[in-house]
Design a protein around this motif. Structure first.
Motif, PDB file in Angstrom:
ATOM      1  N   GLN A   1      -4.397   6.712  -2.025  1.00  0.00           N
ATOM      2  CA  GLN A   1      -3.674   5.851  -1.764  1.00  0.00           C
ATOM      3  C   GLN A   1      -3.506   4.545  -3.035  1.00  0.00           C
ATOM      4  O   GLN A   1      -4.502   4.650  -3.813  1.00  0.00           O
ATOM      5  CB  GLN A   1      -4.518   4.605  -0.372  1.00  0.00           C
ATOM      6  CG  GLN A   1      -4.060   5.913   0.504  1.00  0.00           C
ATOM      7  CD  GLN A   1      -4.693   5.108   1.391  1.00  0.00           C
ATOM      8  OE1 GLN A   1      -4.219   4.183   1.958  1.00  0.00           O
ATOM      9  NE2 GLN A   1      -6.424   5.458   2.175  1.00  0.00           N
TER      10      GLN A   1
ATOM     11  N   GLU B   1       0.837  -1.304  -0.481  1.00  0.00           N
ATOM     12  CA  GLU B   1       0.609   0.380   0.365  1.00  0.00           C
ATOM     13  C   GLU B   1       0.851   1.116   0.277  1.00  0.00           C
ATOM     14  O   GLU B   1       1.561   1.417   0.721  1.00  0.00           O
ATOM     15  CB  GLU B   1      -0.620   0.082   0.944  1.00  0.00           C
ATOM     16  CG  GLU B   1      -1.556  -1.281   1.029  1.00  0.00           C
ATOM     17  CD  GLU B   1      -3.207  -1.049   2.490  1.00  0.00           C
ATOM     18  OE1 GLU B   1      -3.595   0.181   2.852  1.00  0.00           O
ATOM     19  OE2 GLU B   1      -3.554  -1.957   3.126  1.00  0.00           O
TER      20      GLU B   1
ATOM     21  N   TYR C   1      -2.837   0.710  -4.087  1.00  0.00           N
ATOM     22  CA  TYR C   1      -3.135  -0.809  -3.614  1.00  0.00           C
ATOM     23  C   TYR C   1      -1.921  -1.753  -4.830  1.00  0.00           C
ATOM     24  O   TYR C   1      -2.464  -1.859  -6.424  1.00  0.00           O
ATOM     25  CB  TYR C   1      -3.857  -1.481  -3.055  1.00  0.00           C
ATOM     26  CG  TYR C   1      -3.864  -2.939  -2.468  1.00  0.00           C
ATOM     27  CD1 TYR C   1      -3.131  -2.963  -1.348  1.00  0.00           C
ATOM     28  CD2 TYR C   1      -4.763  -3.881  -3.722  1.00  0.00           C
ATOM     29  CE1 TYR C   1      -3.561  -4.056  -1.070  1.00  0.00           C
ATOM     30  CE2 TYR C   1      -4.367  -5.121  -2.994  1.00  0.00           C
ATOM     31  CZ  TYR C   1      -3.402  -5.420  -1.993  1.00  0.00           C
ATOM     32  OH  TYR C   1      -3.927  -6.653  -1.347  1.00  0.00           O
TER      33      TYR C   1
ATOM     34  N   SER D   1      -5.096  -2.417 -13.568  1.00  0.00           N
ATOM     35  CA  SER D   1      -4.078  -1.725 -13.031  1.00  0.00           C
ATOM     36  C   SER D   1      -2.137  -1.262 -14.079  1.00  0.00           C
ATOM     37  O   SER D   1      -2.222  -1.554 -14.859  1.00  0.00           O
ATOM     38  CB  SER D   1      -4.090  -2.730 -11.946  1.00  0.00           C
ATOM     39  OG  SER D   1      -3.052  -4.219 -12.291  1.00  0.00           O
TER      40      SER D   1
ATOM     41  N   MET E   1      -7.145   3.398  -5.080  1.00  0.00           N
ATOM     42  CA  MET E   1      -8.001   2.982  -3.121  1.00  0.00           C
ATOM     43  C   MET E   1      -8.783   4.502  -3.761  1.00  0.00           C
ATOM     44  O   MET E   1      -8.390   5.749  -3.445  1.00  0.00           O
ATOM     45  CB  MET E   1      -7.025   2.429  -2.802  1.00  0.00           C
ATOM     46  CG  MET E   1      -6.018   1.665  -3.041  1.00  0.00           C
ATOM     47  SD  MET E   1      -5.599   1.316  -1.109  1.00  0.00           S
ATOM     48  CE  MET E   1      -6.649   0.208  -0.272  1.00  0.00           C
TER      49      MET E   1
ATOM     50  N   LEU F   1     -10.837   0.402  -0.912  1.00  0.00           N
ATOM     51  CA  LEU F   1     -11.340  -0.824  -1.422  1.00  0.00           C
ATOM     52  C   LEU F   1     -10.433  -0.229  -2.747  1.00  0.00           C
ATOM     53  O   LEU F   1     -10.588   0.514  -2.778  1.00  0.00           O
ATOM     54  CB  LEU F   1     -12.152  -1.343  -1.923  1.00  0.00           C
ATOM     55  CG  LEU F   1     -12.499  -2.017   0.352  1.00  0.00           C
ATOM     56  CD1 LEU F   1     -14.100  -3.137  -0.865  1.00  0.00           C
ATOM     57  CD2 LEU F   1     -11.685  -2.405   0.142  1.00  0.00           C
ATOM     58  N   PRO F   2      -9.703  -0.933  -3.531  1.00  0.00           N
ATOM     59  CA  PRO F   2      -9.383  -0.619  -4.946  1.00  0.00           C
ATOM     60  C   PRO F   2     -10.515  -0.372  -6.029  1.00  0.00           C
ATOM     61  O   PRO F   2     -11.590  -0.951  -5.982  1.00  0.00           O
ATOM     62  CB  PRO F   2      -8.452  -1.297  -5.226  1.00  0.00           C
ATOM     63  CG  PRO F   2      -8.056  -2.891  -4.107  1.00  0.00           C
ATOM     64  CD  PRO F   2      -9.011  -2.220  -3.178  1.00  0.00           C
TER      65      PRO F   2
END
Length: 215
Positions: free
Chosen positions: A139, A73, A141, A128, A117, A122-123
């Protein structure tokens, strides 16, 4: 016997006296100081104030492909944005990745991709990326599959400090996370390369979000 021991003790003392008389002792002392400084400074990894890298583990996630994972994270607490680039992971000797980790055969490291996130922690659903921008308090992840047959005790044993030469212990860890962090605070962007050793891991969430769409 005593005379022989006394003779052995006198050898280094005589050498020190000779070096001092020749004016070499100060040079040797200074050189030793430089070598120690290089060793100590070389052991420190670059850190970025207000940029957090939080590493935890989850064992027995219930996911058929990723039963054990290293959670990664990132959090930006600076008042300016930054960009994360070229993330990869290199395992320590004797430690292996899970079956579905994306390894680079040519370099021996493993691919890391991040997903932003949301405010719920949560993502965010979607793809990604190896490059991600984080604004203030944002943030990201990612996770790295660990070997499937581990349990928590096997993981803790693998990263336990190792004794060398019977004198002291060194922390082996899982490996090292490498990141390039581009700071956008100044007029000219500045790139800082980080090498984060993965040691002293804490237990994370039991069932992180590991969807099929991750990729």
């Amino acid at each position: 016997m005593i005379d022989e021991l006394w003779h052995l003790v006198q050898i280094p003392l005589a050498w020190i006296k000779w070096a001092k008389d020749q004016g070499l002792w100060d040079f040797i002392t200074a050189g030793s100081g430089v070598m120690i400084s290089v060793f100590v400074l070389g052991g420190h990894k670059k850190k970025i104030p207000e940029f957090s890298v939080h590493l935890t583990y989850s064992m027995g996630t219930g996911h058929k492909n990723y039963p054990n994972v290293l959670n990664i994270e990132l959090r930006n607490l600076m008042d300016a944005p930054l960009v994360i680039g070229r993330p990869n992971f290199k395992f320590a000797k004797g430690v292996h990745a899970g079956r579905y980790a994306h390894g680079n055969t040519a370099t021996g490291d493993y691919e890391i991709k991040f997903r932003p996130m949301g405010t719920d922690g949560l993502p965010i659903p979607g793809y990604s990326y190896t490059h991600v921008m984080l604004r203030h308090r944002e943030q990201a992840y990612s996770y790295l599959p660990l070997t499937d047959d581990w349990d928590e005790q096997a993981l803790l044993t693998a990263i336990a400090p190792q004794r060398r030469w019977g004198l002291f212990k060194t922390e082996k860890g899982l490996g090292t996370l490498f990141l390039n962090v581009v700071l956008l605070k100044d007029e000219k962007p500045r790139v800082i390369s980080m090498a984060v050793p993965v040691i002293r891991l804490q237990r994370g969430v039991e069932a992180p979000r590991l969807g099929r769409e991750w990729g």
